[in-house]
Design an enzyme around this catalytic site. Structure first.
Site, short mmCIF file in Angstrom:
data_model
loop_
_atom_site.label_atom_id
_atom_site.label_comp_id
_atom_site.label_asym_id
_atom_site.label_seq_id
_atom_site.Cartn_x
_atom_site.Cartn_y
_atom_site.Cartn_z
N CYS A 126 -4.32 -2.96 -0.05
CA CYS A 126 -2.51 -2.18 -0.36
C CYS A 126 -2.87 -0.95 0.80
CB CYS A 126 -3.16 -0.76 -2.04
SG CYS A 126 -4.05 -0.93 -1.74
N HIS A 233 -0.70 6.28 -1.50
CA HIS A 233 -2.52 5.99 -0.63
C HIS A 233 -2.33 6.74 0.34
CE1 HIS A 233 -4.76 3.26 -3.64
NE2 HIS A 233 -4.51 2.04 -3.10
N ASN A 306 1.36 2.60 -2.51
CA ASN A 306 0.53 1.36 -2.80
C ASN A 306 0.86 -0.29 -4.60
OD1 ASN A 306 -0.41 3.72 -4.97
ND2 ASN A 306 -1.79 2.18 -5.80
#
Length: 329
Positions: A126, A233, A306
């Site tokens: 990711c 993220h 993500n």
């Protein structure tokens, strides 16, 4: 029309894959949902129809599937992906099992395309996905010599277990998944430590970046950190280029690249955060500036959901690209 299967359909990524199939209006004639024995028998609603989740067995891989989206862990993928492939399906796999296999394509659709040397395509890590999307236009325009990553990865990167640990911490309970409490804390360890002192997650980012950008000469390093954020993220990217563009030239190149949302006006408080990216499809980029300590070196800040671009959405975008390629033949 085609027959689609999702393996790991009750997991966080699997459920989001279903949402993406519906949102992107992917055509299909049949949909089959697989899971482990523990989750088999659950009912899942998709486009107003109820589906019973089946336990995945080797016999069921020969079910006439055209495409299989897998998000069920590396061991499951190693066992079942080749069986689906042998039965004629194209497998798009979200685990790390196949990523560094030289015969397997590792694909981010904005960056590279599947050659289909084998009918298994790997979805990258990711954090790698949201990093190579801004790195690709910089590499093409200015040449890429070195990348240093520092990640700030949300707990949903660990699936339901990560979210559970964060919620447990809020109630004063200890972690079940992480090696240390994540609530009111950050953990500079994602996955296990290797002999060289890097974690497996850091090693993934290093090697996957070189493979996706098709350049083993790029020097890459990484530090991966888990943070107490539910979704999305962030990655601080320090990049050394062959040329020395102005910051404005970097911004122009990034803003024109598919999948990037430029959010860079810090004097007016404009830069991306996980709350900006959560639930959204793009890769948000900001805090672009020159690194005055190194020649031809710059800082970027990349934020992305993500579970979406970092997993389920990227897999469905790979499927979309394959379908478009099929139509054009």
């Amino acid at each position: 029309m085609m027959n689609i299967a999702i393996v790991g359909a009750t997991g966080l990524v699997g459920k989001t894959m279903l949402e993406m199939l519906e949102q992107k209006n992917i055509p299909y004639s049949s949909l089959t949902l697989f899971s482990s024995a523990r989750s088999a028998g659950k009912e899942v609603t998709f486009k107003g129809k109820s589906y019973t989740v089946e336990e995945l067995t080797e016999e069921k891989t020969d079910g006439g599937f055209d495409y299989v989206l897998m998000s069920a862990g590396g061991d499951t993928s190693l066992q079942f992906a080749p069986l689906f492939e042998q039965a004629g399906a194209v497998v798009i796999d979200n685990s790390s099992a196949w990523r560094m296999d030289q015969a397997i394509d590792l694909v981010v659709p904005e960056v590279n395309k599947a050659s289909l040397k084998r009918r298994i395509i790997a979805n990258p890590n990711c954090s790698t996905i949201q990093s190579v999307v801004p790195l690709k236009p910089l590499a093409d325009a200015f040449g890429l010599k070195r990348v240093a990553y520092t990640t700030y990865q949300s707990v949903s990167g660990s699936g339901w277990k990560g979210i559970e640990d964060l919620e447990r911490g809020e109630h004063g309970e200890g972690p079940l998944n992480y090696p240390k409490p994540i609530y009111h804390n950050v953990i500079p360890q994602i996955d296990v430590f290797l002999d060289n002192g890097y974690t497996k997650e850091e090693d993934k980012m290093i090697r996957e970046t070189q493979k996706i950008l098709n350049d083993a000469s790029i020097a890459v390093t990484a530090t991966c950190v888990r943070v107490p954020v539910p979704h999305a993220h962030a990655v601080a990217i320090n990049v050394t280029l062959e040329a020395e563009p102005t910051v404005q030239e970097l911004k122009v190149v990034l803003a024109d690249f598919p999948g990037i949302i430029l959010m860079d006006d810090p004097s007016n408080g404009m830069y991306p955060t996980p709350l900006d990216a959560a639930g959204k499809e793009g890769v948000f980029v900001g805090r672009i500036r020159k690194d005055n300590s190194l020649k031809n070196t710059y800082h970027l800040w990349s934020v992305s959901d993500n579970i979406l671009k970092g997993a389920a959405l990227n897999a469905v975008q790979i499927l979309e690209e394959l379908l478009l390629r099929k139509e054009e033949r």
